[in-house]
Design a protein around this motif. Sequence first.
Motif, PDB file in Angstrom:
ATOM      1  N   MET A 171     -38.774  10.515 -16.197  1.00 52.22           N
ATOM      2  CA  MET A 171     -38.820  11.711 -17.202  1.00 52.22           C
ATOM      3  C   MET A 171     -37.333  11.758 -17.684  1.00 52.22           C
ATOM      4  O   MET A 171     -37.604  12.072 -18.973  1.00 52.22           O
ATOM      5  N   PRO A 172     -36.201  11.564 -17.233  1.00 52.69           N
ATOM      6  CA  PRO A 172     -35.184  11.955 -18.044  1.00 52.69           C
ATOM      7  C   PRO A 172     -35.122  10.844 -19.171  1.00 52.69           C
ATOM      8  O   PRO A 172     -34.372  10.980 -20.246  1.00 52.69           O
ATOM      9  N   TYR A 173     -35.743   9.509 -19.171  1.00 53.02           N
ATOM     10  CA  TYR A 173     -35.683   8.372 -20.043  1.00 53.02           C
ATOM     11  C   TYR A 173     -36.506   9.022 -21.295  1.00 53.02           C
ATOM     12  O   TYR A 173     -35.963   9.014 -22.495  1.00 53.02           O
ATOM     13  N   TRP A 174     -37.441   9.347 -21.204  1.00 56.89           N
ATOM     14  CA  TRP A 174     -38.212  10.115 -22.440  1.00 56.89           C
ATOM     15  C   TRP A 174     -37.718  11.217 -22.797  1.00 56.89           C
ATOM     16  O   TRP A 174     -37.795  11.484 -24.086  1.00 56.89           O
ATOM     17  N   LYS A 175     -37.065  12.132 -22.035  1.00 55.25           N
ATOM     18  CA  LYS A 175     -36.434  13.465 -22.643  1.00 55.25           C
ATOM     19  C   LYS A 175     -35.122  12.908 -23.407  1.00 55.25           C
ATOM     20  O   LYS A 175     -35.043  13.692 -24.615  1.00 55.25           O
ATOM     21  N   GLY A 176     -34.471  11.906 -22.931  1.00 57.49           N
ATOM     22  CA  GLY A 176     -33.530  11.356 -23.842  1.00 57.49           C
ATOM     23  C   GLY A 176     -33.973  10.640 -25.046  1.00 57.49           C
ATOM     24  O   GLY A 176     -33.236  11.036 -26.080  1.00 57.49           O
ATOM     25  N   LEU A 177     -34.704   9.985 -25.102  1.00 56.67           N
ATOM     26  CA  LEU A 177     -35.411   9.440 -26.218  1.00 56.67           C
ATOM     27  C   LEU A 177     -35.675  10.709 -27.250  1.00 56.67           C
ATOM     28  O   LEU A 177     -35.677  10.304 -28.577  1.00 56.67           O
ATOM     29  N   MET A 178     -36.415  11.546 -26.850  1.00 56.52           N
ATOM     30  CA  MET A 178     -36.904  12.570 -27.558  1.00 56.52           C
ATOM     31  C   MET A 178     -35.669  13.245 -28.406  1.00 56.52           C
ATOM     32  O   MET A 178     -35.847  13.807 -29.515  1.00 56.52           O
ATOM     33  N   ILE A 179     -34.828  13.506 -27.458  1.00 59.81           N
ATOM     34  CA  ILE A 179     -33.598  14.415 -28.047  1.00 59.81           C
ATOM     35  C   ILE A 179     -32.885  13.591 -29.200  1.00 59.81           C
ATOM     36  O   ILE A 179     -32.532  13.872 -30.137  1.00 59.81           O
ATOM     37  N   ALA A 180     -32.847  12.062 -28.774  1.00 55.42           N
ATOM     38  CA  ALA A 180     -32.187  11.129 -29.867  1.00 55.42           C
ATOM     39  C   ALA A 180     -32.958  11.400 -31.226  1.00 55.42           C
ATOM     40  O   ALA A 180     -32.301  11.031 -32.083  1.00 55.42           O
ATOM     41  N   ALA A 181     -34.246  11.150 -31.096  1.00 56.69           N
ATOM     42  CA  ALA A 181     -35.105  11.033 -31.964  1.00 56.69           C
ATOM     43  C   ALA A 181     -35.178  12.297 -33.042  1.00 56.69           C
ATOM     44  O   ALA A 181     -34.927  12.099 -34.336  1.00 56.69           O
ATOM     45  N   ALA A 182     -35.077  13.403 -32.111  1.00 58.18           N
ATOM     46  CA  ALA A 182     -34.755  14.673 -33.001  1.00 58.18           C
ATOM     47  C   ALA A 182     -33.539  14.784 -33.766  1.00 58.18           C
ATOM     48  O   ALA A 182     -33.521  15.344 -34.835  1.00 58.18           O
ATOM     49  N   ILE A 183     -32.329  14.356 -33.073  1.00 56.55           N
ATOM     50  CA  ILE A 183     -31.177  14.066 -33.827  1.00 56.55           C
ATOM     51  C   ILE A 183     -31.148  13.292 -34.955  1.00 56.55           C
ATOM     52  O   ILE A 183     -30.638  13.928 -36.077  1.00 56.55           O
ATOM     53  N   ASP A 184     -31.805  12.349 -34.942  1.00 56.17           N
ATOM     54  CA  ASP A 184     -31.973  11.275 -35.907  1.00 56.17           C
ATOM     55  C   ASP A 184     -32.705  11.997 -37.214  1.00 56.17           C
ATOM     56  O   ASP A 184     -32.434  11.699 -38.330  1.00 56.17           O
ATOM     57  N   LEU A 185     -33.743  12.510 -36.793  1.00 57.16           N
ATOM     58  CA  LEU A 185     -34.631  13.174 -37.753  1.00 57.16           C
ATOM     59  C   LEU A 185     -33.954  14.123 -38.382  1.00 57.16           C
ATOM     60  O   LEU A 185     -33.968  14.362 -39.842  1.00 57.16           O
TER      61      LEU A 185
END
Length: 143
Positions: free
Chosen positions: A1-15
């Motif tokens: 789960m930490p991988y998906w959480k980190g990916l979502m946070i990174a995608a949100a920051i990029d957006l």
Amino acid sequence: MPYWKGLMIAAAIDLVWIMARPTGTQPATVPRLEIVAEWPAGPRADTMGLEQLDDSLMLYLQEHPEDVSALETLAGFYADHEWWDAAINPLARALEIDPSRRSLWTALDRAVEKSGLGKITDAELVRRAAAFKESVEMEGHGC
């Protein structure tokens, strides 16, 4: 789960980064440096108005050198623009003509305080009044 959480946070920051900083889609909101740094060629319009008012008061005082109200107006003009040292001279001249006016003494106290002189002697007032009288007489004669 930490991988998906980190990916979502990174995608949100990029957006957020992409949406907040559009590169080529909108015109620049900050003017170019050349536009900001343009200075007028001559004196500013409000400065020219101040000079004209000062000149007109001085010319009036040439014709009416004993007009205490005009001297007080000139001193008030200088004080309004925080030219405290310049305001002392017409006040000294006005007090030489009419020392009984309380408003002149009040204006003089304020100008002396704001100019940073602290105190002013009677001899200094006489010297400033004479210098102001001479400058009024010389106004408009190319000096």
